[in-house]
Design an enzyme around this catalytic site. Sequence first.
Site, PDB file in Angstrom:
ATOM      1  N   SER A 128      38.771  19.528  51.013  1.00 31.81           N
ATOM      2  CA  SER A 128      38.853  20.927  51.244  1.00 31.81           C
ATOM      3  C   SER A 128      37.710  21.597  50.740  1.00 31.81           C
ATOM      4  CB  SER A 128      40.019  21.297  50.142  1.00 31.81           C
ATOM      5  OG  SER A 128      40.076  22.817  49.949  1.00 31.81           O
ATOM      6  N   TYR A 153      44.235  20.878  41.382  1.00 31.09           N
ATOM      7  CA  TYR A 153      44.268  20.439  42.729  1.00 31.09           C
ATOM      8  C   TYR A 153      42.797  20.121  43.315  1.00 31.09           C
ATOM      9  CZ  TYR A 153      43.943  21.440  47.788  1.00 31.09           C
ATOM     10  OH  TYR A 153      43.617  20.989  49.288  1.00 31.09           O
ATOM     11  N   LYS A 157      40.488  16.901  44.757  1.00 31.81           N
ATOM     12  CA  LYS A 157      39.948  16.896  45.970  1.00 31.81           C
ATOM     13  C   LYS A 157      38.210  16.129  45.553  1.00 31.81           C
ATOM     14  CE  LYS A 157      43.087  17.696  49.134  1.00 31.81           C
ATOM     15  NZ  LYS A 157      43.593  16.538  49.831  1.00 31.81           N
TER      16      LYS A 157
HETATM   17  C1  WQD Z   1      43.621  33.622  51.303  1.00 26.26           C
HETATM   18  C2  WQD Z   1      43.235  34.971  50.960  1.00 26.26           C
HETATM   19  C3  WQD Z   1      44.040  35.732  48.958  1.00 26.26           C
HETATM   20  C4  WQD Z   1      48.396  35.786  50.152  1.00 26.26           C
HETATM   21  C5  WQD Z   1      44.189  28.076  49.458  1.00 26.26           C
HETATM   22  C6  WQD Z   1      43.504  26.874  48.821  1.00 26.26           C
HETATM   23  C7  WQD Z   1      42.957  25.844  49.601  1.00 26.26           C
HETATM   24  C8  WQD Z   1      43.626  25.581  50.775  1.00 26.26           C
HETATM   25  C9  WQD Z   1      44.089  26.692  51.520  1.00 26.26           C
HETATM   26  C10 WQD Z   1      44.962  23.544  50.687  1.00 26.26           C
HETATM   27  C11 WQD Z   1      43.049  35.129  49.608  1.00 26.26           C
HETATM   28  C12 WQD Z   1      44.802  36.553  49.964  1.00 26.26           C
HETATM   29  C13 WQD Z   1      47.183  35.734  50.202  1.00 26.26           C
HETATM   30  C14 WQD Z   1      48.873  37.010  50.008  1.00 26.26           C
HETATM   31  C15 WQD Z   1      46.513  37.912  49.827  1.00 26.26           C
HETATM   32  N1  WQD Z   1      45.044  24.653  50.636  1.00 26.26           N
HETATM   33  N2  WQD Z   1      46.386  36.624  50.010  1.00 26.26           N
HETATM   34  N3  WQD Z   1      48.004  37.946  49.777  1.00 26.26           N
HETATM   35  O1  WQD Z   1      43.541  30.817  48.444  1.00 26.26           O
HETATM   36  O2  WQD Z   1      41.847  30.716  50.436  1.00 26.26           O
HETATM   37  O3  WQD Z   1      43.039  28.746  49.743  1.00 26.26           O
HETATM   38  O4  WQD Z   1      45.016  27.594  50.547  1.00 26.26           O
HETATM   39  O5  WQD Z   1      44.436  22.994  51.175  1.00 26.26           O
HETATM   40  O6  WQD Z   1      42.472  24.726  49.138  1.00 26.26           O
HETATM   41  O7  WQD Z   1      42.602  27.362  47.691  1.00 26.26           O
HETATM   42  O8  WQD Z   1      44.029  30.633  50.952  1.00 26.26           O
HETATM   43  O9  WQD Z   1      45.855  31.831  52.313  1.00 26.26           O
HETATM   44  O10 WQD Z   1      46.268  31.522  49.637  1.00 26.26           O
HETATM   45  O11 WQD Z   1      44.526  33.320  50.668  1.00 26.26           O
HETATM   46  O12 WQD Z   1      46.091  39.130  49.667  1.00 26.26           O
HETATM   47  O13 WQD Z   1      50.162  37.100  49.735  1.00 26.26           O
HETATM   48  O14 WQD Z   1      44.503  35.884  51.364  1.00 26.26           O
HETATM   49  O15 WQD Z   1      43.774  36.602  47.977  1.00 26.26           O
HETATM   50  O16 WQD Z   1      41.871  36.228  49.321  1.00 26.26           O
HETATM   51  P1  WQD Z   1      42.905  30.159  49.883  1.00 26.26           P
HETATM   52  P2  WQD Z   1      45.343  31.801  50.789  1.00 26.26           P
END
Ligand code: WQD
Length: 343
Positions: A128, A153, A157
Site C-alpha cells: 500500500s 496496519y 505492510k
Molecule cells: C480518502 C479521503 C479522507 C471518508 C485508506 C488506507 C489505505 C487504503 C485505502 C487499505 C481522505 C476523505 C473519507 C469520509 C472523507 N486501505 N474522507 N469522508 O485514508 O486515503 O486510505 O484506505 O489498503 O491504506 O490508508 O482512503 O477513502 O478512507 O479517504 O472526507 O467519510 O477521503 O479524509 O482524505 P485513505 P479513504
Amino acid sequence: MSNSKQVLVTGGAGYIGSHTVISLVNAGYTPVILDNFSNSEAGVINNLREILQQDITCIEGDCCDQNMVDTVFDENQISGVIHFAASKAVGESVAKPLLYYHNNLDSLMVILRSMKKFEVSDLVFSSSCTVYGQPEKLPVTEATERMPAASPYGNTKKICEDIIFDVVQSDMPLKATSLRYFNPVGAHPSGKIGELPRGIPNNLVPFVAQTAAGIREAITVYGDDYQTPDGTCIRDYIHVVDLAEAHVKALDYLDQQSDRSYYDVFNLGTGQGNSVMEVIKTFEEVNHVPVNHKIGPRRSGDIEQIYADVSKAAEVLGWRTSKTLSDALADTWRWQQSLMKSV
Ligand code: WQD
C-alpha cells in the site's frame, strides 16, 4: 509463466482479490482461491462463476494455519502466489494491533514457508502507498523513502515488504514484487462484484455511494482547510479493474525472470490526484444523483495529498491504467444499485 498454470490467490474472495481472479482467468491462468471469509462473502464465489461462466476453485481456510496451507500446496500444482489476505482497516488496527500483527505478518510467513517447502518461487504481494506516509515531494516514486507508519496496519505492510526482501536475500529461491496500491475504487462493470464494506464504510467512495443511495444521511468531508486547491485532501483513485490487471502483468514479469532471486516494488495508481470534493462532484455528474455532504473536522491520521509516479510500472511491467475516475464512479453506482436490489 505459461498461462495454464495454477495461481494461489489468498483473500481471493475480497474486493481486489475477486477482481484479480477475473483478470487471471481472462489471461488463461487457473486461480485457486484461499479465503477464510472473515472480511468477504462466500456469495462472491458464485458471482465470479457467473461472470466467468466457469467453475472456480475456492478453499475456505485461514492463511495463518501452516498445516492447512501446506495441504493446499500439496493438493494443487501451485506455480505462483498472489497474497491479498490481510486485515486492512486503519482505525481497527489502532484499536487491535496484536490482531493485525498476527494476521498480516503470520499469514505472510506461513505462505513463504509453504512456498519454500513446495519449491514455488513467484510471489506478488499486496502492499500500500500508506508506507510513504505524507511524502515531501509529489508525485511519489518507488525511490521515495518509506516513512514511519501512521498505523499498525501501515506498519504491517512495511514489515511484510521487509520480510519478503530479506527472504529474497536468503537461500530460498524467491522472485517477488510488492505492489503499492494507491486508492482502489470502482467495481466490475457487470455490477456483480464490488466493494462490500461491513458496517459504516471508512473509505470515501463506498460512503459516497451509500449516501447517494439514501443509506447514509450525508457524507462528512473531513476538513476543507488543507493546502490544496479546494482545501480538501487529494488522493490517487485507481479503478480496481486496472489494479487487477497489474497483478497479472506482475506475475508474467516474475515468470520471465531467469534469476532465482528477484525483488522489486511498483506503485499502482493513475498518476493523477483528485480531491474529496472532486470525487463527490464527479459522482453526482456521472450518475445524475445528489450526494448530501457537509464539511466537518479533519480526520486524525489523514495525510494532505498523495499521488503516484507510475512510470516504473509502465516501463517495466508494460502496465498503465485505462479507466478514469468517472468510469470508477459509474461502476460503483451500478454496483451499489445492484446491492440494493439483492437485499
Ligand atoms: C480518502 C479521503 C479522507 C471518508 C485508506 C488506507 C489505505 C487504503 C485505502 C487499505 C481522505 C476523505 C473519507 C469520509 C472523507 N486501505 N474522507 N469522508 O485514508 O486515503 O486510505 O484506505 O489498503 O491504506 O490508508 O482512503 O477513502 O478512507 O479517504 O472526507 O467519510 O477521503 O479524509 O482524505 P485513505 P479513504
